[in-house]
Design an enzyme around this catalytic site. Structure first.
Site, short mmCIF file in Angstrom:
data_model
loop_
_atom_site.label_atom_id
_atom_site.label_comp_id
_atom_site.label_asym_id
_atom_site.label_seq_id
_atom_site.Cartn_x
_atom_site.Cartn_y
_atom_site.Cartn_z
N HIS A 1 -103.36 18.35 -0.19
CA HIS A 1 -102.78 18.17 -1.75
C HIS A 1 -103.64 19.72 -2.13
O HIS A 1 -104.28 19.31 -3.10
CB HIS A 1 -102.93 17.10 -2.50
CG HIS A 1 -102.26 16.72 -3.73
ND1 HIS A 1 -101.54 17.81 -4.10
CD2 HIS A 1 -102.33 15.60 -4.48
CE1 HIS A 1 -101.02 17.27 -5.32
NE2 HIS A 1 -101.46 15.97 -5.77
N ARG B 1 -92.74 18.54 -2.15
CA ARG B 1 -93.70 17.36 -1.85
C ARG B 1 -92.89 16.45 -1.04
O ARG B 1 -91.91 16.12 -0.87
CB ARG B 1 -93.90 16.64 -3.12
CG ARG B 1 -94.30 15.35 -3.14
CD ARG B 1 -94.69 14.61 -4.15
NE ARG B 1 -96.02 15.12 -4.76
CZ ARG B 1 -96.81 14.43 -5.61
NH1 ARG B 1 -96.59 13.21 -6.05
NH2 ARG B 1 -97.81 15.09 -6.05
N ASP C 1 -109.54 8.38 -4.84
CA ASP C 1 -108.23 8.44 -4.64
C ASP C 1 -107.95 7.11 -4.33
O ASP C 1 -108.66 6.00 -4.00
CB ASP C 1 -107.95 9.45 -3.85
CG ASP C 1 -106.28 9.75 -3.51
OD1 ASP C 1 -105.48 9.03 -4.61
OD2 ASP C 1 -105.76 10.28 -2.78
N CYS D 1 -107.69 12.13 -8.87
CA CYS D 1 -106.25 12.93 -8.95
C CYS D 1 -105.34 12.05 -9.63
O CYS D 1 -104.48 12.73 -10.21
CB CYS D 1 -105.80 13.28 -7.57
SG CYS D 1 -105.51 11.49 -6.57
N ARG E 1 -103.69 20.46 -14.08
CA ARG E 1 -102.67 20.86 -13.19
C ARG E 1 -101.61 21.65 -13.72
O ARG E 1 -101.09 22.50 -13.05
CB ARG E 1 -101.87 19.40 -12.73
CG ARG E 1 -102.87 18.50 -12.07
CD ARG E 1 -103.02 18.90 -10.82
NE ARG E 1 -101.91 19.44 -9.84
CZ ARG E 1 -101.09 18.54 -8.95
NH1 ARG E 1 -101.33 17.26 -9.19
NH2 ARG E 1 -100.20 19.27 -8.46
N GLN F 1 -103.82 20.17 -6.19
CA GLN F 1 -104.68 19.28 -6.85
C GLN F 1 -106.37 19.70 -6.81
O GLN F 1 -106.83 19.78 -7.83
CB GLN F 1 -104.64 17.87 -6.17
CG GLN F 1 -105.57 16.77 -6.83
CD GLN F 1 -105.28 16.46 -8.12
OE1 GLN F 1 -104.06 15.99 -8.65
NE2 GLN F 1 -106.20 16.60 -8.99
N1 CP Z 1 -102.21 13.87 -8.85
C1 CP Z 1 -100.88 14.00 -8.50
O1 CP Z 1 -100.32 14.51 -7.75
O2 CP Z 1 -100.07 13.13 -9.36
P1 CP Z 1 -98.64 12.84 -9.17
O3 CP Z 1 -98.27 12.05 -7.79
O4 CP Z 1 -98.26 11.81 -9.99
O5 CP Z 1 -97.86 14.15 -9.20
N1 NVA Z 2 -103.33 9.85 -1.87
C1 NVA Z 2 -102.27 9.86 -2.79
C2 NVA Z 2 -102.45 11.01 -3.68
C3 NVA Z 2 -101.28 11.11 -4.81
C4 NVA Z 2 -101.58 12.06 -5.67
C5 NVA Z 2 -100.97 9.64 -2.22
O1 NVA Z 2 -100.87 10.29 -1.24
O2 NVA Z 2 -100.18 8.75 -2.65
#
Ligand code: CP
Ligand code: NVA
Length: 298
Positions: free
Chosen positions: A127, A100, A217, A257, A285, A130
């Site tokens: 993502h 990540r 989101d 998400c 997930r 997701q």
């Molecule tokens: N939806 C998602 O990726 O959540 P987190 O950022 O908590 O991992």
């Molecule tokens: N768009 C959000 C998604 C988190 C899972 C971010 O990037 O923070």
């Protein structure tokens, strides 16, 4: 499947196979317990996480894999050591790297330097893990993906990009409502439109009207915190509230998400609506990441 950096790395068949496997894993987790015993994977986080961190860690353990959660504060990728060198060291210990990051090119740099599979656990661009859980949630609820009409309301960035690619690749169509300047990129739209219809509007009511799935989101993603006040103004008309959700199909579901900023992109009422499946989606997930691991390492 070798690497999974973007949803477009998967063919429609590969994507459908992952969704089917995720549903099988969900219905009979014992059948897959210990299936990958003896493997080790890295779960590398530059950004914060709840769902991705815990679900990937538990998915690995339940499959018999040893997961090593790695926080970049302890590694210094990009400051203490280059992404390429970090990757080339980690692949000597690990069979797969989930990462990540902020900058998607960091993922590409690691991927270009290693032989083990690299899985995007969220970048500023996409993502994909997701989106696979989202498809699983939609397929489990409606019994099919073909013909699904999904309305995405809000920022057309990472989550939206993978979702649009995933829904169109599996026979659905997407209507996106974003404020001007926050639409999905031309590249994402062009690629998705090779598979299905993607309409883009600034009118959330038009996008939601009759939709099977309403998805949103956060307005301010990780790394954009300095823009939060400005974004609250620009996105104010794009809140998924009861009035907007009412315009969806009478059987329409709400997905997010998570994390949700209740009172911003979504109200409590919609989050707690009987047709809000956000926590099933979060659970998926876990199952869908097992499907990803079984496919990448099986
Ligand atoms: N939806 C998602 O990726 O959540 P987190 O950022 O908590 O991992
Ligand atoms: N768009 C959000 C998604 C988190 C899972 C971010 O990037 O923070």
């Amino acid at each position: 499947m070798k690497h999974l950096l973007r949803i477009g790395d998967l063919t429609p068949d590969e994507l459908c196979d992952l969704v089917d496997l995720a549903s099988l894993v969900r219905s009979d987790p014992a059948a897959y317990a210990g299936a990958l015993t003896g493997r080790s994977i890295g779960l590398f986080f530059v950004k914060q996480s709840v769902r991705t961190w815990v679900s990937t860690d538990v998915a690995a353990i339940q499959l018999g894999i040893h997961p090593v959660v790695i926080r970049n504060e302890q590694v210094g990728m990009g400051s203490r050591e280059s992404p390429e060198d970090v990757g080339r060291v980690l692949e000597r210990y690990l069979d797969l790297l989930g990462m990540r990051v902020f900058d998607h090119t960091d993922l590409e740099r690691v991927t270009g330097a290693v032989k083990v599979p690299v899985i995007n656990l969220l970048s500023d661009d996409e993502h994909p893990c997701q989106a696979i859980a989202d498809l699983q949630t939609i397929a489990d609820h409606f019994g099919h993906l073909e013909g699904i009409e999904l309305a995405y309301i809000g920022d057309g960035n990472n989550t939206a990009a993978s979702l649009i690619g995933a829904v169109t690749r599996t026979g659905g169509n997407v209507r996106v409502a974003s404020p001007l300047g926050f639409e999905p990129s031309e590249q994402i739209l062009k690629s998705a439109r090779e598979f299905g219809e993607v309409a883009v509007t600034t009118n959330p009511q038009e996008a939601v009207s009759g939709a099977d799935v309403v998805y949103t989101d956060v307005w301010t993603s990780m790394g954009q915190e300095a823009e939060a006040a400005d974004r609250r103004t620009q996105f104010a008309a794009f809140q998924v509230n009861h009035g907007l959700f009412e315009l969806a199909s009478p059987e329409g579901i709400f997905l997010h998400c998570l994390p949700a900023h209740r009172g911003e992109e979504v109200t409590d009422e919609v989050m707690e609506h009987p047709r809000s499946l956000v926590f099933e989606q979060a659970e998926n997930r876990l199952h869908s990441f097992k499907a990803i691991l079984l496919t990448a390492l099986g």
